[in-house]
Design an enzyme around this catalytic site. Structure first.
Site, PDB file in Angstrom:
ATOM      1  N   LYS A  52      11.643 -11.964  35.881  1.00 43.62           N
ATOM      2  CA  LYS A  52      12.323 -10.745  35.424  1.00 43.62           C
ATOM      3  C   LYS A  52      13.794 -10.756  35.843  1.00 43.62           C
ATOM      4  O   LYS A  52      14.678 -10.408  35.056  1.00 43.62           O
ATOM      5  CB  LYS A  52      11.598  -9.505  35.983  1.00 43.62           C
ATOM      6  CG  LYS A  52      10.242  -9.282  35.309  1.00 43.62           C
ATOM      7  CD  LYS A  52       9.352  -8.289  36.035  1.00 43.62           C
ATOM      8  CE  LYS A  52       7.973  -8.242  35.374  1.00 43.62           C
ATOM      9  NZ  LYS A  52       7.015  -7.396  36.077  1.00 43.62           N
ATOM     10  N   GLN A  96       6.380  -3.740  41.271  1.00 44.43           N
ATOM     11  CA  GLN A  96       5.439  -4.791  40.857  1.00 44.43           C
ATOM     12  C   GLN A  96       4.036  -4.502  41.396  1.00 44.43           C
ATOM     13  O   GLN A  96       3.868  -4.249  42.581  1.00 44.43           O
ATOM     14  CB  GLN A  96       5.950  -6.157  41.358  1.00 44.43           C
ATOM     15  CG  GLN A  96       5.130  -7.344  40.909  1.00 44.43           C
ATOM     16  CD  GLN A  96       5.180  -7.582  39.402  1.00 44.43           C
ATOM     17  OE1 GLN A  96       6.218  -7.477  38.778  1.00 44.43           O
ATOM     18  NE2 GLN A  96       4.040  -7.912  38.828  1.00 44.43           N
ATOM     19  N   ASP A 119       8.667   0.584  33.030  1.00 46.12           N
ATOM     20  CA  ASP A 119       7.323   0.034  32.819  1.00 46.12           C
ATOM     21  C   ASP A 119       6.500   0.953  31.922  1.00 46.12           C
ATOM     22  O   ASP A 119       5.473   0.540  31.386  1.00 46.12           O
ATOM     23  CB  ASP A 119       6.597  -0.134  34.163  1.00 46.12           C
ATOM     24  CG  ASP A 119       6.577  -1.586  34.649  1.00 46.12           C
ATOM     25  OD1 ASP A 119       6.771  -2.482  33.803  1.00 46.12           O
ATOM     26  OD2 ASP A 119       6.368  -1.809  35.848  1.00 46.12           O
TER      27      ASP A 119
END
Length: 294
Positions: A52, A96, A119
């Site tokens: 990422k 994460q 997200d």
């Protein structure tokens, strides 16, 4: 059979985003800034976060990686999230997953400012998605929609079967495929561990989206001729013949299923690269929204 090439498509999207960022720079505007928080040192998570950050560099974003030890308390993590919420320089951030067991994942997701939740996991954003309102769509489902759209895969009036009901992929996909518009307007069946006679359901499907995490689960006899198969599974399977000692395997028995399918995503190189590209796209959207807020 046509391959839904996530690697190529994600590169196209990254090039489009890089062009947008270049325009921003030329206009003297602030470029998007994505932050990622990782707690502990889970190997797969470190790899994902590394990808990422690399992707951010490639498209000209700023990025910040916040590493916290696996002993971090829930309180410490929530405090860090509040810092990121308040930091005006950061347009979007992700935490994460999975998190260590002492931390309540749902509490963490709910602590993220919905306008920075790239997200798309916050209940506010999930609810907006379910109501067809403009919001951040979770990156993996967003990537699948983008693949279907760019390859012009017909979805209207089709029977879509989703295997797996996770909040990250299965549940959102079942909602998105049934919404008005393209890709969408499907008749959707959501299957899971309590579904009986799953083969009877999958053999009637025009489109199958599998997100189980069970290697080679979907066999050729479970699909009809010319079905569209989207494989979201990513499992590390031990393999001594490879340098890393494992190979990445999807939910689909690719070798046999690909002979019957009309479109299919490979693993790796299918849905995986799309997820990161759409995370970047959500961050670009977050930057644009913040620009208009001020």
């Amino acid at each position: 059979m046509q391959l839904l090439d996530g690697k190529k498509t994600s590169n196209d999207i990254k090039n489009e985003i890089a062009a947008e960022v270049e325009k921003m720079k030329q206009n003297g505007e602030k470029v998007p800034h994505l932050a990622a928080v990782i707690v502990g040192n889970d190997g797969a998570s470190l790899t994902y976060v590394g990808s990422k950050v690399k992707a951010c560099e490639r498209v000209g974003f700023e990025s910040t990686l916040v590493k916290m030890p696996s002993t971090t308390s829930e309180m410490e993590l929530l405090k860090k999230i509040e810092e990121l919420n308040q930091n005006d320089d950061i347009d979007g951030f992700i935490v994460q997953l999975p998190l260590p067991e002492q931390i309540d994942t749902q509490k963490v997701i709910e602590a993220i400012d919905p306008s920075k939740d790239v997200d798309g996991f916050h209940p506010e954003n999930f609810g907006k998605m379910a109501l067809d309102m403009t919001t951040f769509i979770p990156a993996t489902p967003f990537g699948i929609l983008e693949l279907l759209e760019r390859y012009n895969v017909e979805t209207a009036g089709k029977h879509t079967v989703v295997i797996g009901r996770s909040h990250i992929v299965g549940r959102p996909m079942s909602i998105l495929m049934g919404r008005k518009g393209f890709p969408g307007n499907s008749t959707v069946t959501l299957t899971h561990s309590h579904t009986k006679n799953i083969n009877q359901i999958t053999t009637q499907a025009d489109i199958i989206i599998t997100a189980l995490g069970v290697p080679n689960y979907l066999k050729a006899e479970m699909i009809k001729d010319d079905a569209v198969v989207i494989d979201v599974g990513i499992t590390r399977v031990a393999d001594d013949t490879t340098e890393k000692g494992y190979k990445i395997t999807g939910d689909v028995d690719f070798e046999n299923v690909s002979k019957k399918a009309s479109f299919i995503t490979p693993v790796p190189g299918g849905v995986g690269p799309m997820t990161i590209a759409m995370l970047l796209k959500n961050t670009l959207l977050a930057r644009e929204q913040r620009k208009f807020k001020k």
